[in-house]
Design a protein around this motif. Structure first.
Motif, PDB file in Angstrom:
ATOM      1  N   ILE A  39       0.838  -1.206   0.000  1.00 42.22           N
ATOM      2  CA  ILE A  39       0.000   0.000   0.000  1.00 42.22           C
ATOM      3  C   ILE A  39       0.868   1.249   0.000  1.00 42.22           C
ATOM      4  CG2 ILE A  39      -1.617   1.335   1.405  1.00 42.22           C
ATOM      5  CD1 ILE A  39      -2.923  -1.361   2.176  1.00 42.22           C
ATOM      6  N   THR A  40       1.943   1.233   0.791  1.00 45.29           N
ATOM      7  CA  THR A  40       2.862   2.380   0.824  1.00 45.29           C
ATOM      8  C   THR A  40       3.487   2.606  -0.552  1.00 45.29           C
ATOM      9  OG1 THR A  40       3.355   1.993   3.153  1.00 45.29           O
ATOM     10  CG2 THR A  40       4.942   3.298   1.903  1.00 45.29           C
ATOM     11  N   LYS A  41       3.920   1.520  -1.195  1.00 46.18           N
ATOM     12  CA  LYS A  41       4.536   1.658  -2.522  1.00 46.18           C
ATOM     13  C   LYS A  41       3.530   2.146  -3.555  1.00 46.18           C
ATOM     14  CE  LYS A  41       8.096  -1.670  -1.575  1.00 46.18           C
ATOM     15  NZ  LYS A  41       9.404  -1.742  -2.117  1.00 46.18           N
ATOM     16  N   ILE A  42       2.282   1.696  -3.462  1.00 45.41           N
ATOM     17  CA  ILE A  42       1.248   2.163  -4.390  1.00 45.41           C
ATOM     18  C   ILE A  42       0.995   3.653  -4.173  1.00 45.41           C
ATOM     19  CG2 ILE A  42      -1.222   2.014  -4.901  1.00 45.41           C
ATOM     20  CD1 ILE A  42      -0.990  -1.014  -4.519  1.00 45.41           C
ATOM     21  N   ASP A  43       0.957   4.087  -2.908  1.00 45.96           N
ATOM     22  CA  ASP A  43       0.780   5.511  -2.620  1.00 45.96           C
ATOM     23  C   ASP A  43       1.940   6.335  -3.177  1.00 45.96           C
ATOM     24  OD1 ASP A  43      -1.608   5.034  -1.350  1.00 45.96           O
ATOM     25  OD2 ASP A  43      -0.763   5.097   0.686  1.00 45.96           O
ATOM     26  N   GLU A  44       3.181   5.833  -3.000  1.00 47.31           N
ATOM     27  CA  GLU A  44       4.352   6.526  -3.542  1.00 47.31           C
ATOM     28  C   GLU A  44       4.269   6.598  -5.063  1.00 47.31           C
ATOM     29  OE1 GLU A  44       7.745   4.398  -2.083  1.00 47.31           O
ATOM     30  OE2 GLU A  44       7.511   5.159  -0.036  1.00 47.31           O
ATOM     31  N   MET A  45       3.848   5.501  -5.688  1.00 41.13           N
ATOM     32  CA  MET A  45       3.723   5.477  -7.144  1.00 41.13           C
ATOM     33  C   MET A  45       2.674   6.487  -7.600  1.00 41.13           C
ATOM     34  SD  MET A  45       3.153   2.161  -9.634  1.00 41.13           S
ATOM     35  CE  MET A  45       3.880   1.123  -8.403  1.00 41.13           C
ATOM     36  N   GLY A  46       1.567   6.563  -6.867  1.00 40.70           N
ATOM     37  CA  GLY A  46       0.531   7.541  -7.200  1.00 40.70           C
ATOM     38  C   GLY A  46       1.057   8.959  -7.108  1.00 40.70           C
ATOM     39  N   SER A  47       1.858   9.241  -6.082  1.00 41.78           N
ATOM     40  CA  SER A  47       2.450  10.573  -5.937  1.00 41.78           C
ATOM     41  C   SER A  47       3.399  10.873  -7.091  1.00 41.78           C
ATOM     42  CB  SER A  47       3.209  10.683  -4.610  1.00 41.78           C
ATOM     43  OG  SER A  47       2.331  10.549  -3.523  1.00 41.78           O
ATOM     44  N   ARG A  48       4.190   9.880  -7.466  1.00 43.25           N
ATOM     45  CA  ARG A  48       5.126  10.082  -8.583  1.00 43.25           C
ATOM     46  C   ARG A  48       4.371  10.330  -9.884  1.00 43.25           C
ATOM     47  NH1 ARG A  48       9.903   5.600  -7.608  1.00 43.25           N
ATOM     48  NH2 ARG A  48      10.714   6.521  -5.694  1.00 43.25           N
ATOM     49  N   ILE A  49       3.274   9.602 -10.087  1.00 42.96           N
ATOM     50  CA  ILE A  49       2.465   9.803 -11.289  1.00 42.96           C
ATOM     51  C   ILE A  49       1.872  11.206 -11.288  1.00 42.96           C
ATOM     52  CG2 ILE A  49       0.332   9.092 -12.447  1.00 42.96           C
ATOM     53  CD1 ILE A  49       1.057   6.199 -11.669  1.00 42.96           C
ATOM     54  N   ASP A  50       1.394  11.661 -10.120  1.00 43.34           N
ATOM     55  CA  ASP A  50       0.869  13.022 -10.020  1.00 43.34           C
ATOM     56  C   ASP A  50       1.945  14.048 -10.360  1.00 43.34           C
ATOM     57  OD1 ASP A  50      -1.594  12.026  -9.289  1.00 43.34           O
ATOM     58  OD2 ASP A  50      -1.306  12.397  -7.131  1.00 43.34           O
ATOM     59  N   GLU A  51       3.177  13.837  -9.834  1.00 45.06           N
ATOM     60  CA  GLU A  51       4.282  14.749 -10.141  1.00 45.06           C
ATOM     61  C   GLU A  51       4.612  14.725 -11.628  1.00 45.06           C
ATOM     62  OE1 GLU A  51       7.533  13.613  -7.635  1.00 45.06           O
ATOM     63  OE2 GLU A  51       6.491  14.179  -5.787  1.00 45.06           O
ATOM     64  N   LEU A  52       4.593  13.536 -12.216  1.00 41.77           N
ATOM     65  CA  LEU A  52       4.872  13.404 -13.646  1.00 41.77           C
ATOM     66  C   LEU A  52       3.814  14.124 -14.475  1.00 41.77           C
ATOM     67  CD1 LEU A  52       6.642  12.167 -15.852  1.00 41.77           C
ATOM     68  CD2 LEU A  52       5.242  10.102 -15.691  1.00 41.77           C
ATOM     69  N   GLU A  53       2.555  13.958 -14.101  1.00 38.30           N
ATOM     70  CA  GLU A  53       1.485  14.656 -14.810  1.00 38.30           C
ATOM     71  C   GLU A  53       1.653  16.171 -14.688  1.00 38.30           C
ATOM     72  OE1 GLU A  53      -2.041  13.017 -13.042  1.00 38.30           O
ATOM     73  OE2 GLU A  53      -2.188  11.435 -14.538  1.00 38.30           O
ATOM     74  N   GLN A  54       2.036  16.638 -13.505  1.00 35.48           N
ATOM     75  CA  GLN A  54       2.247  18.073 -13.311  1.00 35.48           C
ATOM     76  C   GLN A  54       3.409  18.568 -14.173  1.00 35.48           C
ATOM     77  OE1 GLN A  54       0.283  20.218 -11.541  1.00 35.48           O
ATOM     78  NE2 GLN A  54       1.529  21.753 -12.576  1.00 35.48           N
ATOM     79  N   SER A  55       4.475  17.780 -14.230  1.00 35.79           N
ATOM     80  CA  SER A  55       5.622  18.151 -15.066  1.00 35.79           C
ATOM     81  C   SER A  55       5.225  18.209 -16.534  1.00 35.79           C
ATOM     82  CB  SER A  55       6.769  17.157 -14.885  1.00 35.79           C
ATOM     83  OG  SER A  55       7.253  17.199 -13.573  1.00 35.79           O
ATOM     84  N   ILE A  56       4.427  17.238 -16.968  1.00 32.47           N
ATOM     85  CA  ILE A  56       3.972  17.235 -18.361  1.00 32.47           C
ATOM     86  C   ILE A  56       3.101  18.457 -18.637  1.00 32.47           C
ATOM     87  CG2 ILE A  56       2.474  16.032 -20.002  1.00 32.47           C
ATOM     88  CD1 ILE A  56       3.529  13.396 -18.789  1.00 32.47           C
ATOM     89  N   ASP A  57       2.214  18.770 -17.704  1.00 29.32           N
ATOM     90  CA  ASP A  57       1.379  19.963 -17.868  1.00 29.32           C
ATOM     91  C   ASP A  57       2.226  21.229 -17.922  1.00 29.32           C
ATOM     92  OD1 ASP A  57      -0.899  18.426 -17.944  1.00 29.32           O
ATOM     93  OD2 ASP A  57      -1.435  18.772 -15.835  1.00 29.32           O
ATOM     94  N   ASP A  58       3.255  21.302 -17.066  1.00 32.56           N
ATOM     95  CA  ASP A  58       4.155  22.462 -17.078  1.00 32.56           C
ATOM     96  C   ASP A  58       4.886  22.567 -18.411  1.00 32.56           C
ATOM     97  OD1 ASP A  58       3.353  22.962 -14.500  1.00 32.56           O
ATOM     98  OD2 ASP A  58       5.194  22.201 -13.555  1.00 32.56           O
ATOM     99  N   LEU A  59       5.370  21.429 -18.917  1.00 34.31           N
ATOM    100  CA  LEU A  59       6.059  21.438 -20.210  1.00 34.31           C
ATOM    101  C   LEU A  59       5.118  21.856 -21.336  1.00 34.31           C
ATOM    102  CD1 LEU A  59       8.238  18.208 -19.983  1.00 34.31           C
ATOM    103  CD2 LEU A  59       9.049  20.568 -20.061  1.00 34.31           C
ATOM    104  N   ARG A  60       3.895  21.372 -21.278  1.00 36.86           N
ATOM    105  CA  ARG A  60       2.916  21.775 -22.298  1.00 36.86           C
ATOM    106  C   ARG A  60       2.657  23.277 -22.225  1.00 36.86           C
ATOM    107  NH1 ARG A  60      -1.741  17.095 -21.865  1.00 36.86           N
ATOM    108  NH2 ARG A  60      -0.621  15.502 -23.036  1.00 36.86           N
TER     109      ARG A  60
END
Length: 86
Positions: A39-60
């Protein structure tokens, strides 16, 4: 000796029961630990995905502001435009 012999099966059954209960408790503890870890690793993965999405939005957003004219189609024809690619 007959009294002692009749207690051995009862004692052996009690020992076996205690052993099995202890083993089941250890297994439950290990499964709980693994579950918490997953569960902890899934939560960390979700946070990383959120950060990645934010980075992609920033790049766009940056590309939308800086690259208003579409140089992508001309960049293959003219590879000498490093200002548009960086």
């Amino acid at each position: 000796m007959d009294g002692h012999d009749s207690e051995d099966p009862k004692q052996s059954t009690a020992d076996m029961t205690a052993f099995v209960q202890n083993l089941l408790q250890q297994m439950q503890s290990r499964f709980q630990t693994m579950s918490d870890s997953i569960i902890t690793k899934i939560d960390e993965m979700g946070s990383r995905i959120d950060e990645l999405e934010q980075s992609i939005d920033d790049l766009r957003a940056e590309m939308g502001v800086e690259g208003t004219p579409p140089p992508a189609s001309k960049s293959s024809d003219e590879p000498k435009t490093p200002a548009g690619s960086t």
